[in-house]
Design an enzyme around this catalytic site. Structure first.
Site, PDB file in Angstrom:
ATOM      1  N   ASP A 182       3.379  -5.080   5.733  1.00  0.00           N
ATOM      2  CA  ASP A 182       2.294  -5.764   4.678  1.00  0.00           C
ATOM      3  C   ASP A 182       1.481  -4.492   3.769  1.00  0.00           C
ATOM      4  OD1 ASP A 182       0.608  -7.544   2.920  1.00  0.00           O
ATOM      5  OD2 ASP A 182      -0.695  -6.625   4.508  1.00  0.00           O
ATOM      6  N   HIS A 197     -10.326 -18.122   8.571  1.00  0.00           N
ATOM      7  CA  HIS A 197      -9.769 -16.837   7.882  1.00  0.00           C
ATOM      8  C   HIS A 197     -10.268 -17.167   6.367  1.00  0.00           C
ATOM      9  CE1 HIS A 197      -8.397 -13.393   5.850  1.00  0.00           C
ATOM     10  NE2 HIS A 197      -8.456 -13.666   4.480  1.00  0.00           N
ATOM     11  N   SER A 225       1.398 -12.384   2.599  1.00  0.00           N
ATOM     12  CA  SER A 225       0.023 -11.287   2.874  1.00  0.00           C
ATOM     13  C   SER A 225      -0.769 -11.485   3.952  1.00  0.00           C
ATOM     14  CB  SER A 225      -0.350 -10.160   1.736  1.00  0.00           C
ATOM     15  OG  SER A 225      -1.610  -9.768   1.543  1.00  0.00           O
ATOM     16  N   LYS A 261      -1.062 -11.631   8.866  1.00  0.00           N
ATOM     17  CA  LYS A 261      -1.902 -10.799   9.023  1.00  0.00           C
ATOM     18  C   LYS A 261      -2.691 -12.095  11.014  1.00  0.00           C
ATOM     19  CE  LYS A 261      -3.144  -8.970   5.563  1.00  0.00           C
ATOM     20  NZ  LYS A 261      -3.249  -8.516   4.201  1.00  0.00           N
ATOM     21  N   ARG A 268       1.220  -3.073  -4.453  1.00  0.00           N
ATOM     22  CA  ARG A 268       0.955  -3.931  -5.300  1.00  0.00           C
ATOM     23  C   ARG A 268      -0.359  -3.434  -5.854  1.00  0.00           C
ATOM     24  NH1 ARG A 268       0.466  -8.258  -1.351  1.00  0.00           N
ATOM     25  NH2 ARG A 268      -0.411  -9.601  -2.814  1.00  0.00           N
TER      26      ARG A 268
HETATM   27  N1  URA Z   1      -6.052 -10.168   0.804  1.00  0.00           N
HETATM   28  C1  URA Z   1      -4.421 -10.148   1.753  1.00  0.00           C
HETATM   29  O1  URA Z   1      -4.955  -9.887   3.063  1.00  0.00           O
HETATM   30  N2  URA Z   1      -3.640  -9.451   1.061  1.00  0.00           N
HETATM   31  C2  URA Z   1      -3.048  -9.915  -1.227  1.00  0.00           C
HETATM   32  O2  URA Z   1      -2.382  -9.764  -1.403  1.00  0.00           O
HETATM   33  C3  URA Z   1      -4.544 -10.138  -1.296  1.00  0.00           C
HETATM   34  C4  URA Z   1      -5.757 -11.069  -0.008  1.00  0.00           C
END
Ligand code: URA
Length: 433
Positions: A161, A82, A183, A187, A168
């Protein structure tokens, strides 16, 4: 238990229990709380932080709030990678075939970008026919058959999320390290890989502006992953300039293919470093052995052939990989020469990304289509000496709309100085294990 009790605890810098975090995240998934309650809790966390135990539990709960990929039918070591996102960052498209060629099972769920340029999924769709909207079955079958599948992340992953991120975004609570780490990692955990490598970018045009902040975020994410039983590594890389030469989908596909054809540049440096770290985690190789395997995979042409297999398996035209001239082209190109003589001492990737977006190569609104063929092809790099005869960039564009503004932005992104010394840059700043 009430959400107000949780808000109060975090306001007073107390640690939430596992039960409290479960109550919070299950409630988010079922829409049981008001936005103002959640916003207050998120702000208290942003100000007062979270412990490692709280952050790990939050991540696992958010992962469990949506679909968890079941990869148990795939034999072998499953790996994922990632990137926190940068300009001209197309490492995934080069490293997935290398690692698949070397025996790893590459399971890659990627996003479409809302940022300046396209995400990995948009870039792959620049290859005629490439299908990223595949079913879970086709995804798993592809990994079994050719060693890798790349699909668009579905809406049902880490549902809590998604809801919290939307809040957020509008309550100035994006920047909290435990919230970002949980967050991103929720994933990643949901996508089910045994090995997760994170490429955490810093600099202009990156989410984290300094190497120090990027390292803090990387350490938090590595800890979460390890606590959740995954093999983890993070590489901290500089975004002081765009990583590849091309900014825009087809240009970035070209850059990735060039790496597989043996090009040696900043992009290949990061691709090779990521492959080496994943191979070390998977097979316990030394640095030297891992690097030799990667270089052999490239020089023998095996990695390039593997990319063709992956493209074909997802219905793309694999001939494009052997003949990049088959990629869709923009209607026009325009070369910009350097405006004065001197040394390039700064390149603002964020501004180049914005210029690419104005060309139509990025999204302003979620779900919008993007133009794959437009973009900016960089002809220079940081610390290059230039004269007014030097090509700075080649712009690939379809229409003249906004072109004057785009040209101004591109010139504004380069700082050329006849007095300043070379800028010291280190592309790979650190590796967090
Ligand atoms: N990317 C994400 O998936 N979450 C965040 O909080 C910031 C960047």
């Amino acid at each position: 238990m009430t959400i107000q009790q949780l808000i109060s605890k975090k306001r007073l810098k107390k640690e939430l229990t596992n039960e409290e975090i479960e109550f919070w995240i299950k409630g988010v998934a079922k829409n049981e709380f008001q936005d103002y309650e959640l916003a207050a809790l998120l702000m208290a966390i942003t100000i007062n932080g979270m412990t490692e135990a709280e952050t790990t539990k939050l991540t696992i709960e958010m992962a469990n709030s949506g679909k968890m990929m079941d990869l148990s039918k795939i034999e072998g070591i499953k790996a994922d990678k990632h990137s926190t996102g940068g300009i001209s960052d197309t490492t995934t498209i080069a490293l997935v075939p290398i690692l698949a060629d070397l025996g790893l099972k590459m399971v890659k769920m990627s996003g479409r970008s809302l940022g300046f340029t396209g995400g990995t999924i948009d870039k792959l769709e620049a290859i005629d026919g490439f299908n990223t909207e595949i079913s879970e079955k086709k995804f798993i079958d592809g990994v079994k058959k050719v060693g890798a599948s790349i699909m668009a992340q579905t809406q049902d992953v880490a549902v809590a999320d998604k809801k919290l991120y939307a809040l957020r975004d509008v309550t100035d609570t994006v920047q909290s390290i435990p919230l970002i780490a949980s967050s991103i990692m929720s994933k990643k955990l949901a996508s089910g890989a045994d090995i997760i490598l994170l490429d955490v970018k810093f600099g202009e045009g990156a989410f984290m502006k300094t190497a120090k902040d990027a390292t803090t975020l990387a350490k938090a994410m590595v800890k979460i992953g390890k606590n959740a039983g995954r093999k983890m590594c993070a590489i901290i890389t500089s975004m002081e300039q765009p990583l590849g030469n091309g900014i825009g989908c087809t240009l970035e596909i070209r850059d990735a293919v060039e790496v597989l054809n043996g090009a040696q540049n900043r992009l290949s440096e990061v691709v090779i470093a990521i492959c080496v770290e994943i191979l070390k985690l998977a097979y316990g190789y030394s640095d030297a052995v891992a690097k030799e395997k990667v270089l052999n995979s490239i020089s023998s042409g095996s990695a390039l052939n593997k990319l063709k297999e992956i493209v074909k398996n997802q219905d793309g035209n694999e001939e494009i990989i052997s003949d990049l001239s088959l990629l869709k082209k923009a209607a026009h190109t325009k070369v910009l020469k350097a405006e004065n003589n001197g040394k390039i001492v700064a390149i603002n990737g964020e501004m180049l990304g914005e210029a690419c977006k104005l060309l139509g190569g990025g999204r302003i609104k979620k779900g919008e289509p993007i133009l794959h063929e437009v973009g900016i092809d960089m002809k220079v790099a940081l610390n290059d000496d230039v004269t007014t005869d030097t090509d700075l960039v080649n712009i690939h564009y379809n229409d003249k709309k906004n072109l004057d503004e785009i040209i101004k932005m591109i010139y504004g992104a380069f700082t050329i100085s006849s007095t300043k010394k070379s800028v010291k840059t280190k592309l790979i700043n650190k590796i967090v294990r």
